[in-house]
Design a protein around this motif. Structure first.
Motif: not given
Length: 217
Positions: A25, A28, A55, A96-98, A105
């Motif tokens: 991950e 941010s 972002t 994206d959140e998903g 991504t």
């Protein structure tokens, strides 16, 4: 005729030894204490002085296994876009959140932007996170691509798709340091001219990272 199996194995081995694992991950919030590359490499005064929100985003560095030698897919962004119009870039964009991780991504954005089938991509690793002055933290995901694709640009984002020989991009002699003034302040950036294409900024910076990691000969 496809890329020779032994040549693919050699390139895969070089990349696996040279690249970083793809992060599970992307945070941010980033700090200068993190291992980062970015626009501030050549412009230290523009580096953030404290933790700032970024972002998360990812791009795919797609290395195509062609019989004549590996190439890299690049795109020219559509000229009507409000940001970075007409610039050369890797396929990719914001997370994206998903999206499960940076790989998700990069593959999703590549399919949306240039219709690249994720099943044709073998993800090998990643380059160093690249931060931009527009507050994006970009994970460059490197993958090997079988050339059995039918690429189509998404007209809303991409005006052109083209390939550049990997050897050309890795050759330090083809990379220049350019400068210009913005608001009275001189800024520097890397650029790789290729025919009518001017590859610069973050894309050139990521290519520099790749070139410093691997040697094909």
């Amino acid at each position: 005729m496809t890329f020779l199996i032994n040549e693919k194995q050699k390139l895969t081995e070089i990349l696996r030894k040279s690249l970083e694992p793809v992060p599970i991950e992307v945070p941010s919030v980033l700090s200068l204490n993190d291992n980062l590359r970015g626009d501030h490499d050549l412009n230290p005064a523009s580096a953030p002085s404290h933790d700032l929100p970024f972002t998360p985003a990812a791009v795919l560095v797609p290395i195509v296994l062609r019989k004549e030698g590996p190439t890299v897919i690049l795109t020219r962004r559509a000229t009507h876009l409000s940001k970075h119009a007409g610039q050369i870039s890797f396929p990719g964009g914001r997370a994206d959140e998903g999206d499960e991780n940076a790989v998700a991504t990069a593959l999703r954005e590549s399919q949306e932007e240039i219709s690249l089938d994720p099943g044709l991509v073998e993800v090998i690793g990643s380059l160093t996170t690249y931060v931009t002055v527009t507050q994006y933290s970009v994970t460059p995901v490197v993958g090997l691509v079988e050339p059995a694709f039918d690429l189509r640009p998404e007209a809303g984002e991409v005006s052109e798709i083209f390939e550049v020989p990997l050897d050309f991009l890795l050759d330090q002699a083809n990379r220049k340091k350019h400068s210009g003034f913005r608001n009275g302040v001189e800024r520097f950036w890397y650029a790789i001219p290729f025919g009518d294409y001017y590859i610069w900024g973050a894309t050139a910076g990521m290519i520099k990272d790749l070139s410093e990691r691997i040697m094909l000969k």
